[in-house]
Design an enzyme around this catalytic site. Structure first.
Site, short mmCIF file in Angstrom:
data_model
loop_
_atom_site.label_atom_id
_atom_site.label_comp_id
_atom_site.label_asym_id
_atom_site.label_seq_id
_atom_site.Cartn_x
_atom_site.Cartn_y
_atom_site.Cartn_z
N HIS A 198 0.90 -1.28 -0.04
CA HIS A 198 -0.06 0.00 0.09
C HIS A 198 0.78 1.29 -0.11
O HIS A 198 0.32 2.21 -0.62
CB HIS A 198 -1.06 -0.06 1.02
CG HIS A 198 -2.06 -0.92 0.74
ND1 HIS A 198 -2.08 -2.26 0.79
CD2 HIS A 198 -3.21 -0.86 -0.01
CE1 HIS A 198 -3.19 -2.91 0.67
NE2 HIS A 198 -3.97 -1.59 -0.06
N GLU B 63 -12.21 -9.06 -4.95
CA GLU B 63 -11.02 -9.28 -4.76
C GLU B 63 -10.55 -10.59 -4.38
O GLU B 63 -9.33 -10.77 -4.43
CB GLU B 63 -10.64 -8.20 -3.64
CG GLU B 63 -11.26 -6.92 -3.59
CD GLU B 63 -10.52 -6.14 -2.50
OE1 GLU B 63 -9.41 -5.54 -2.68
OE2 GLU B 63 -11.01 -5.58 -1.53
N CYS C 189 -10.61 -0.96 -10.06
CA CYS C 189 -9.78 0.16 -9.43
C CYS C 189 -8.50 -0.30 -8.88
O CYS C 189 -7.61 0.45 -8.06
CB CYS C 189 -10.47 0.85 -8.35
SG CYS C 189 -11.05 -0.54 -6.98
N ASP D 226 -5.56 -7.27 -5.03
CA ASP D 226 -5.85 -8.29 -4.15
C ASP D 226 -6.09 -9.39 -4.93
O ASP D 226 -5.68 -10.66 -4.69
CB ASP D 226 -6.91 -8.16 -3.07
CG ASP D 226 -6.27 -7.29 -1.96
OD1 ASP D 226 -5.13 -7.64 -1.62
OD2 ASP D 226 -6.78 -6.27 -1.53
C1 PEP Z 1 -7.24 -4.02 -5.03
O1 PEP Z 1 -7.02 -4.67 -4.14
O2 PEP Z 1 -7.01 -3.96 -6.12
C2 PEP Z 1 -7.58 -2.46 -4.17
C3 PEP Z 1 -8.09 -1.53 -5.22
O3 PEP Z 1 -7.55 -2.34 -2.99
P1 PEP Z 1 -6.12 -2.11 -2.05
O4 PEP Z 1 -5.25 -2.00 -3.36
O5 PEP Z 1 -6.50 -0.85 -1.27
O6 PEP Z 1 -6.21 -3.24 -1.25
MG MG Z 2 -7.78 -4.65 -2.08
#
Ligand code: PEP
Ligand code: MG
Length: 757
Positions: free
Chosen positions: A363, A604, A675, A628
């Site tokens: 992250h 996810e 996303c 994920d």
């Molecule tokens: C993902 O898992 O693609 C997502 C957008 O969430 P994060 O990266 O915050 O886990």
């Molecule tokens: Mg995620």
């Protein structure tokens, strides 16, 4: 031999530099194996040779001088095959290369094993014997085991030397490079500031101090405070402690005397090292010395020293007078960078990031991308504690870090920075143009945000909505759970800035690699544990106050959408919807003019993929979290640099899943967005558009690049490309095929080159 092994490794670990480590190795191995010679040759890439770096048994005068070209001699053979060579009569071997200055003609038998670290051969460990006899299996296994254990120590010591600008054999060198993984595109040239979490002696960097007297005074104050703590503790516990336990307190107090630990620390401060660094070094030396002691009682005292020094550190850090100074060209370096560490640096001063742990999908790397800061992650061999104040180049495209850059290298990278700036300026002309293909297929480009500054940047780049607001970011930067009121203010800013464009807020997604400092979650397997919706459903008080804040913030704007992370079954969705409806009803009863927001789920985890259709019936939209989804489908930890090369959203299994999700959701007439980071990869965006995704949501910094690429192709060409890659069975083939298609469409090199995801 097992005891010898452990002892040798421990002793080498205490060595202060490479040379002492090697000297210990050769003398201890020669004794343990009862041979006449033990030597270490290390590869010096600057002179393309293996250099005799230490020996017990060969002529001392030859150490440091004898060199064998790469591939030369038996040492060269061991290194090039990366395999042991065990010979009864070395001289009879065609590769034997006589080195007169060593006096090795007396020795007939030869056993050499490679020293390998992260698949790279660093050198060769050799034992020789006068008699003609081959070394037995046990001896060979001993040397191999030892060499494997020592390789990390040798690599670390070499890297430390490299930071000072010398290669293993002492040649001056520049352009020392360290490999990591790409974190955030771009190049930064600047000066390192090493940051570290509090209360951890192992992570304190070396740092020069400017006011020695003040630093000593400061240290003495900390010592005094610990002395006081200890005597208070000892008297409070007096009646409850056994005499030998009370004696321990007395020992502690003696250790704090000016003549003991304290004196050593002060000496180091006088040599110019800051108090925390001096304390950490003294602690390390003593802890290691105790750990290598044969007596188990004394060995255990290592823990006492550590505990005592940690107490002093606590007081030093609590009263820290030396605030971290950030130069105008700060490259933030740390073992494990966190969002809070990034937030400490004034925005205009932060040029680059280097994290020893984590990978391109951690992250913190995602945050760096949203902020457009070049980043290298997972630079596991970087001796980062010695980097403070040094000039570094961060190559975030290739995941490299350079220290000691030559003028030539610096100039080359300055050119890359200029090229990138030109590209960005060139793309600004696209801000007000629609994102559509040459044959007029319209694609919605939205953005991912976490901070208010992302919103400003996103609007500047012409974003048409927010597809993911990571609400955990303000939680991560706070010192406690933000209140409902505080949250309302944060959410209102995002909603108001974008209104009437839609803003998708994700409910709190903590766990995995996102731990709140004030709500620690310690688990063996955090990515498969208490994460995302699992936490908030178990804490409805946190959940309801968050959704109330979101809905309240949307009053009069009506552009809020709520999205649920880490869904793995339908009950989590129905349970969450109930809570959101309750919050909505409560606010209506309070008299607020709010509307019920559309609700979506994130796909996810693999289970959710196969339930896309059922989930679609329960909600208003679907959004794919490909970051994920990739980690869970491929069983590759997104945070682990060791397996970073296996992590690819272009893996055929991931592509099949992504296509299946759109098809299923569309059967229920529900819009689908994505996303994950793949949406911001120009090649990935083309494939996702061809699959039928309705919205691509990405970092603001990649938005115009994606728009430029989509505008340079036809939708039918994108669909053809998709059909072609869907027949492939390997991620790299898919990548190359996309790259070729973009090349043929005349897409600029810098737009094509992206992280390897
Ligand atoms: C993902 O898992 O693609 C997502 C957008 O969430 P994060 O990266 O915050 O886990
Ligand atoms: Mg995620």
């Amino acid at each position: 031999m097992l005891v010898d092994l452990r002892e040798i490794v421990q002793e080498v670990n205490t060595a202060k530099d490479l040379q002492s480590a090697l000297d210990i190795i050769v003398s201890r191995v020669r004794d343990a194996m009862n041979t006449q010679v033990c030597s270490v040759y290390l590869l010096d890439p600057d002179i393309d040779s293996h250099v005799l770096m230490a020996s017990e048994g060969l002529r001392k005068s030859s150490v440091g001088h004898v060199r064998l070209q790469v591939g030369e001699g038996l040492v060269g053979l061991v290194a090039s095959n990366a395999e042991p060579v065990n010979l009864e009569d070395a001289r009879a071997h065609p590769n034997y290369h006589y080195l007169s200055e060593t006096g090795e003609e007396e020795f007939n038998s030869f056993l050499g094993v490679p020293i390998i670290h992260h698949r790279k051969v660093l050198g060769v460990l050799v034992v020789q014997h006068r008699e003609k006899r081959s070394f037995d299996e046990g001896e060979e296994a001993f040397l191999i085991t030892l060499s494997a254990q020592l390789s990390g120590v040798i690599a670390a010591a070499e890297a430390t030397g490299a930071i000072q600008g010398v290669s293993p054999s002492g040649q001056r060198k520049s352009d020392t490079s360290f490999n990591g993984v790409a974190g955030s595109n771009g190049v930064a040239i600047g000066h390192a500031v090493v940051v570290f979490p509090p209360a951890d002696l192992d992570l304190i960097p070396q740092r020069a101090c400017s006011d020695i007297d003040k630093e000593i005074e400061f240290f003495n104050m900390a010592l005094e405070a610990v002395r006081k703590d200890m005597s208070e503790l000892s008297s409070t516990l007096e009646t409850r402690l056994r005499p030998e336990e009370r004696e321990l307190f007395a020992v502690y107090l003696r250790m704090l005397d000016d003549d003991a630990l304290g004196k050593e620390v002060v000496e180091r401060i006088r040599n110019g090292q800051w108090a925390q660094g001096s304390l950490a070094e003294v602690a390390k030396d003593h802890v290691r010395a105790f750990e290598t002691m044969k007596d188990p009682y004394l060995r255990e005292r290592a823990a006492d020293i550590k505990d005592l020094c940690s107490r002093v550190l606590f007081h030093l850090q609590n009263r820290n007078v030396t605030k971290t100074e950030y130069p105008h060209d700060t490259i933030l370096v740390g073992e494990e960078l966190t969002a809070a560490m990034l937030a400490e640096v004034p925005k205009e001063k932060l040029l680059g990031l280097v994290s020893v742990k984590g990978s391109g999908n951690s992250h913190v790397a995602i945050l760096a991308r949203t902020m457009g800061i070049p980043t290298t992650m997972g630079a596991v061999d970087l001796p980062y504690r010695q980097l403070d104040g040094r000039e570094l180049i961060v190559d975030g495209y290739n995941g490299q870090v350079y220290s000691n850059p030559s003028d030539q290298l610096r100039n080359r990278y300055r050119e890359v920075i200029k090229e990138e700036e030109q590209l960005v300026r060139g793309l600004e002309g696209l801000i007000d143009l629609p994102c559509e293909t040459l044959d007029s297929h319209r694609m919605n480009l939205w953005v991912n945000t976490g901070l208010m500054s992302d919103v400003v940047r996103s609007l500047d780049h012409g974003a048409e909505g927010i597809g993911l607001f990571r609400t955990e970011v303000p939680f991560l930067l706070s010192e406690r759970f933000p209140s409902e009121q505080e949250q309302t203010a944060i959410y209102r800013e995002q909603l108001a800035a974008f209104a009437p464009k839609p803003v998708t807020m994700r409910t709190l997604d903590i766990g995995g690699d996102k731990a709140l400092p004030y709500f620690p979650i310690e688990e063996e397997n955090p990515f498969l544990g208490w994460r995302g919706i699992r936490v908030t459903l178990d804490h409805p008080e946190i959940f309801i106050s968050q959704v109330r804040a979101m809905i309240r913030a949307s009053e009069g704007l009506g552009n809020l959408q709520i999205m649920l992370p880490m869904i793995s079954n339908t009950q989590e969705v129905t349970g969450s919807i109930q809570i959101i409806k309750r919050a909505y009803r409560e606010l209506r009863e309070e008299g607020l003019e709010v509307r019920m927001p559309p609700i979506g789920v994130m796909i996810e985890v693999p289970a959710a993929v196969y339930q896309t259709r059922s989930l679609s019936r329960l909600v208003d939209f679907i959004s794919v979290g490909s970051n994920d989804l990739t980690q869970y489908l491929l069983a590759v930890d997104r945070n682990n640099p060791r397996v970073a090369s296996l992590y690819s959203s272009f893996h055929p299994a991931v592509l099949q899943a992504l296509r299946y999700i759109v098809e299923q959701a569309h059967l229920e007439n529900k819009p689908v967005s994505i996303c994950g980071e793949m949406a911001g990869d120009p090649g990935g965006a083309v494939l996702l558009m061809a699959m039928g995704y309705d919205v691509l949501s990405m970092n603001a910094t990649t938005l115009l690049k994606v728009k430029a690429v989509i505008r340079s192709l036809t939708f039918s060409a994108a669909k053809q490309l998709l059909e072609q890659v869907m027949t492939m069975d390997d991620a790299q083939m898919v990548r190359s095929c996309i790259d070729m298609a973009l090349y043929n469409a005349g897409v600029d090199r810098l737009l094509r080159s992206s992280r390897n995801n």
